[in-house]
Design an enzyme around this catalytic site. Structure first.
Site, PDB file in Angstrom:
ATOM      1  N   ASP A 101      50.125 -28.587   7.566  1.00 37.21           N
ATOM      2  CA  ASP A 101      48.850 -28.144   7.008  1.00 37.21           C
ATOM      3  C   ASP A 101      47.685 -28.943   7.614  1.00 37.21           C
ATOM      4  O   ASP A 101      47.609 -29.093   8.817  1.00 37.21           O
ATOM      5  CB  ASP A 101      48.876 -28.232   5.482  1.00 37.21           C
ATOM      6  N   HIS A 299      57.708 -23.237   2.514  1.00 35.23           N
ATOM      7  CA  HIS A 299      56.686 -24.143   3.041  1.00 35.23           C
ATOM      8  C   HIS A 299      56.959 -25.602   2.691  1.00 35.23           C
ATOM      9  O   HIS A 299      56.398 -26.499   3.316  1.00 35.23           O
ATOM     10  CB  HIS A 299      55.323 -23.718   2.488  1.00 35.23           C
TER      11      HIS A 299
END
Length: 322
Positions: A101, A299
Site C-alpha cells: 500500500d 490483501h
C-alpha cells in the site's frame, strides 16, 4: 518476538519508532494504513535469521511515529525525506525495500528520486503507479456519488477521524476481515453514498481466526487508540498533492531491480490497477526479476499466508540485486 529491538530516533522532524533485528545487508519493511510495523511480525525474524539487518518502521503519523496534523506534510517529498533520513540514521547507503500500500508507493517514489539508495524493491500487491488523467480524490468523489467509497470517506475533514476513534476495535476487526480472502472486499461498493465505513464493512466471525488472534488485534487497537487515526488518514488527504508531484516521473519505469508478490484474491489487483495488471509489470519496471502469486490469500497476505509470503521474500533476496 525474541531478538526484536525497539528503537527511537529523531528523523526528518519526526519522532520515529522502528523495530530492528539481525545483521547484514539492510532490508526495510514499509507498511500502509491502518497497519504498523507489527504487520511484518512474521517476516522480521526469518529474514534476519537468513543473514539480513531488518528494520520495520512505523510510518509517518502512525503507531509510535509522530506526524503533523496538516495533510500537506504527507506529500511525496516529505515521505522520501523520511526514508533517506532513516537510511542516514542507520548509517546505510542503501537497502532493499519491501512494502504494501502506501509503504510500497513510498519505495517507488524513493527509487525514482534516489535510485542509488535502493538496492531492490520487493512489492506486495500494488504492482505500479496506475496512470490516471483524473486526480485520486476527484475520482473517489465521483464514484462516491454512486456508492460508498473509502477514499472519499477518509478525505472528509474530521468525520472519519471522529468515527474511527470512537470505535477503533470494531473498525480494525471489520476492515482486516474484509480485506482478507474470507470476504470479497469490493462488496462494500454495494453500500449507498453517505454510509460510514464501519457500517459499510461486514460483520465478522469471532476471533481467533486462522491468521489473527485477539491479542494481535489488540496490539493495533492499542496503538491507534493512543495515536488516533488522523496521521494515517492524512496519507489519503495528500493523494492529490502526491499525484501532482509524480507527474514528472509517474509514467517512467522504476529503475531498480523489482520483484513482485501478489495474492490471488487481492482487492487491489482486482479493482485498482486496471485489467490484467500482471501482464503490464514490464511496462512499469525496467528490471523485473520475479513474480510470485500466493494462493488462497487476500490483501492481508503477510498474515494470512505468512509462511508463503516470507518464503517468496527470502527467495527474491537470495536472488540478489545486481
Amino acid at each position: 518476538m525474541a531478538g526484536w529491538s525497539h528503537r527511537y530516533a529523531r528523523i526528518n522532524g519526526l519522532d520515529v519508532h522502528y523495530v530492528e533485528q539481525g545483521e547484514g545487508p539492510l532490508v526495510v519493511l514499509l507498511h500502509g494504513f491502518p497497519h504498523l510495523w507489527f504487520s511484518w511480525r512474521h517476516q522480521i525474524g526469518p529474514i534476519a535469521g537468513a543473514g539480513y539487518r531488518v528494520v520495520a518502521p512505523d510510518m509517518r503519523g502512525m503507531g509510535g511515529t509522530s506526524g503533523p496534523a496538516d495533510h500537506r506534510e504527507y506529500t511525496v517529498d516529505r515521505i522520501v525525506g523520511d526514508l533517506t533520513g532513516l537510511l542516514d540514521h542507520l548509517g546505510e547507503t542503501k537497502a532493499v525495500f519491501s512494502g504494501l500500500d502506501f509503504g510500497l508507493f513510498a519505495a517507488y517514489d524513493l527509487a525514482h528520486h534516489h535510485p542509488d539508495r535502493v538496492a531492490a524493491i520487493i512489492g506486495l500487491e500494488n504492482p505500479f503507479f496506475t496512470p490516471s488523467r483524473e486526480s485520486p480524490l476527484t475520482l473517489a468523489a465521483r464514484q462516491a456519488k454512486r456508492h460508498f467509497n473509502h477514499i472519499h470517506y477518509f478525505g472528509a475533514p474530521e468525520v472519519a477521524d471522529r468515527e474511527l476513534a470512537a470505535a477503533p476495535r470494531e473498525f480494525l476487526r471489520k476492515l482486516f476481515y474484509a480485506l482478507s480472502s474470507d470476504y470479497h472486499y469490493l462488496d462494500v461498493w454495494q453500500k449507498p453514498p453517505g454510509t460510514s465505513y464501519i457500517d459499510a464493512l461486514p460483520e465478522t466471525p469471532p476471533l481467533p481466526w486462522t491468521w489473527l488472534t485477539e491479542t494481535e488485534l489488540e496490539f493495533y487497537v492499542d496503538a491507534y487508540s493512543r495515536s488516533g487515526f488522523t496521521g494515517g488518514l492524512n496519507w489519503y488527504r495528500a493523494m492529490d498533492l502526491s499525484w501532482e508531484y509524480r507527474k514528472s516521473y509517474g509514467d517512467r519505469k522504476n529503475p531498480v531491480p523489482f520483484y513482485f508478490i501478489g495474492s490471488e484474491q487481492d482487492t487491489d489487483l482486482e479493482g485498482w490497477h486496471g485489467p490484467d495488471p500482471l501482464s503490464r509489470l514490464e511496462d512499469h519496471h525496467a528490471d523485473l526479476r520475479g513474480v510470485r502469486m500466493i494462493k488462497e490469500a487476500g490483501h492481508m497476505m503477510q498474515m494470512e499466508k505468512h509462511a508463503e509470503t516470507t518464503e517468496a521474500m527470502l527467495e527474491f533476496l537470495a536472488g540478489g540485486t545486481r
